[in-house]
Design a protein around this motif. Sequence first.
Motif, mmCIF file in Angstrom:
data_model
loop_
_atom_site.group_PDB
_atom_site.id
_atom_site.type_symbol
_atom_site.label_atom_id
_atom_site.label_comp_id
_atom_site.label_asym_id
_atom_site.label_seq_id
_atom_site.Cartn_x
_atom_site.Cartn_y
_atom_site.Cartn_z
ATOM 1 N N CYS A 22 -0.085 -3.393 6.366
ATOM 2 C CA CYS A 22 -0.688 -2.453 5.453
ATOM 3 C C CYS A 22 -0.059 -1.129 5.846
ATOM 4 C CB CYS A 22 -2.319 -2.273 5.883
ATOM 5 S SG CYS A 22 -3.349 -1.250 5.125
ATOM 6 N N THR A 23 0.056 -0.478 4.654
ATOM 7 C CA THR A 23 0.779 0.801 4.767
ATOM 8 C C THR A 23 -0.113 1.860 5.411
ATOM 9 O OG1 THR A 23 0.191 1.291 2.485
ATOM 10 C CG2 THR A 23 2.567 0.322 2.999
ATOM 11 N N GLU A 36 -2.030 -4.073 -4.093
ATOM 12 C CA GLU A 36 -1.027 -3.358 -4.528
ATOM 13 C C GLU A 36 -1.129 -1.772 -4.366
ATOM 14 O OE1 GLU A 36 3.148 -3.298 -5.879
ATOM 15 O OE2 GLU A 36 1.917 -5.284 -5.813
ATOM 16 N N ALA A 37 -0.411 -1.045 -3.774
ATOM 17 C CA ALA A 37 -0.192 0.397 -3.505
ATOM 18 C C ALA A 37 0.689 1.298 -4.177
ATOM 19 C CB ALA A 37 -0.803 0.800 -1.900
ATOM 20 N N ALA A 38 0.572 2.262 -4.098
ATOM 21 C CA ALA A 38 1.590 3.358 -4.640
ATOM 22 C C ALA A 38 2.850 2.960 -3.911
ATOM 23 C CB ALA A 38 1.220 4.695 -4.829
ATOM 24 N N VAL A 39 2.662 2.576 -2.550
ATOM 25 C CA VAL A 39 4.076 2.449 -1.884
ATOM 26 C C VAL A 39 3.512 1.329 -0.967
ATOM 27 C CG1 VAL A 39 5.525 3.244 0.200
ATOM 28 C CG2 VAL A 39 4.705 4.857 -1.416
ATOM 29 N N HIS A 41 1.747 -2.300 0.376
ATOM 30 C CA HIS A 41 0.843 -3.021 0.033
ATOM 31 C C HIS A 41 -0.509 -2.452 1.259
ATOM 32 C CE1 HIS A 41 3.598 -5.624 -1.617
ATOM 33 N NE2 HIS A 41 2.713 -6.044 -2.302
ATOM 34 N N GLN A 42 -1.595 -2.718 0.790
ATOM 35 C CA GLN A 42 -2.746 -2.233 1.698
ATOM 36 C C GLN A 42 -3.897 -3.313 1.823
ATOM 37 O OE1 GLN A 42 -4.696 1.406 0.343
ATOM 38 N NE2 GLN A 42 -2.890 2.488 0.227
ATOM 39 N N CYS A 43 -4.574 -3.376 2.896
ATOM 40 C CA CYS A 43 -5.551 -4.361 3.063
ATOM 41 C C CYS A 43 -6.662 -4.032 2.292
ATOM 42 C CB CYS A 43 -5.712 -4.635 4.573
ATOM 43 S SG CYS A 43 -6.551 -2.978 5.455
ATOM 44 N N PRO A 44 -7.564 -5.096 2.113
ATOM 45 C CA PRO A 44 -8.856 -4.852 1.433
ATOM 46 C C PRO A 44 -9.756 -3.724 1.930
ATOM 47 C CG PRO A 44 -8.566 -7.046 1.553
ATOM 48 C CD PRO A 44 -7.657 -6.486 2.487
ATOM 49 N N GLU A 45 -9.744 -3.546 3.195
ATOM 50 C CA GLU A 45 -10.729 -2.435 3.896
ATOM 51 C C GLU A 45 -10.182 -1.285 3.604
ATOM 52 O OE1 GLU A 45 -11.228 -3.204 7.862
ATOM 53 O OE2 GLU A 45 -12.083 -5.204 7.782
ATOM 54 N N CYS A 46 -8.891 -0.920 3.551
ATOM 55 C CA CYS A 46 -8.258 0.347 3.422
ATOM 56 C C CYS A 46 -8.342 0.550 1.892
ATOM 57 C CB CYS A 46 -6.864 0.325 3.834
ATOM 58 S SG CYS A 46 -6.513 0.322 5.584
ATOM 59 N N VAL A 47 -8.434 -0.435 0.875
ATOM 60 C CA VAL A 47 -8.406 -0.168 -0.559
ATOM 61 C C VAL A 47 -10.124 0.284 -0.533
ATOM 62 C CG1 VAL A 47 -8.640 -1.143 -2.711
ATOM 63 C CG2 VAL A 47 -6.436 -1.686 -0.945
#
Length: 308
Positions: A22-23, A36-39, A41-47
């Motif tokens: 996760c970024t 999907e993130a700007a840069v 990928h991120q995990c569900p919790e961070c999203v």
Amino acid sequence: MDSESTVTTCYRHPKVECHVRCTRCERYICPDCMREAAVGHQCPECVKEGARSVRQARTLVGGRVSAVPVVTYALIVLNVLVYLAELARPEVVDRFSMVGAGLVGPDGGHFLWTDPYPGGFSPEGLVGGEWYRLLTGAFLHLPPTEGTFGIAHIVMNMLALWNLGRLVEPMLGRVHYLALYLLSALGGSVLVLLIAPGDSVVGASGAIFGVGAAYYVLARRVGADMGQVNRFMGGLLLWLVVSALVTSWEGHLGGLLAGGTVALAFAYAPRNGRRTVVQVGACVALVVVLGAAAAVKVSELTGGGIPQ
């Protein structure tokens, strides 16, 4: 060599081998957990955490943005359902219309208020303690049997509400819009009580006039092209004059004034932490003023108490 051969697994699915971090939190995540993130990928919790930190879009008056005018549609449906109830049971109109002061005879007939009134008659309307009529009358309309106006009453009102509501509700937000609508209806009923307490009044016109006043106030607030808005308000004011011959001009004027007052408080409240306090305070103050005016008028009609 040992560290390179270590198997990494998803922090949410320990049995799934993965090699992507996760970024934001740098924990390993599997394909099912990648967002999907700007840069990267991120995990569900961070999203979810990021979504909470994003400032929610607000309307001009601080309400939540809503693309679909749900309250307007709900009000139209409610008015139509009540109208169908009127057709099935005509006595609904006598029971819930806005009546400040009336009489019910021994045979159930409805008459104008007289003070003192004949024996065997009982008070009806606000003088009889039926305060709910201040709002319920705004959801009733003239039955088809009422002359040439008849069913045109609800058709015209619902068309006006359809057109105005779809403009004003997105500008205010659902909660602000509903408060404006109900306070406009209340203002119309109170002016009817003050000027023509013996009249039996029905219709959403008072509330709709309040929404029309809000449209004008909000258009000026955002600097809209006032040419079209002024033409609309000219038509609204013309209908206010014409309505004196057809329906209740008192209800229309009362709704217009109440709606305009609420809209001013909503649109020009300071844009800081006190905005909600100012807006709620203005609504409460208007309710207190209208309630006090209604109570004083009813007291005058009944001589300080309902005669026995």
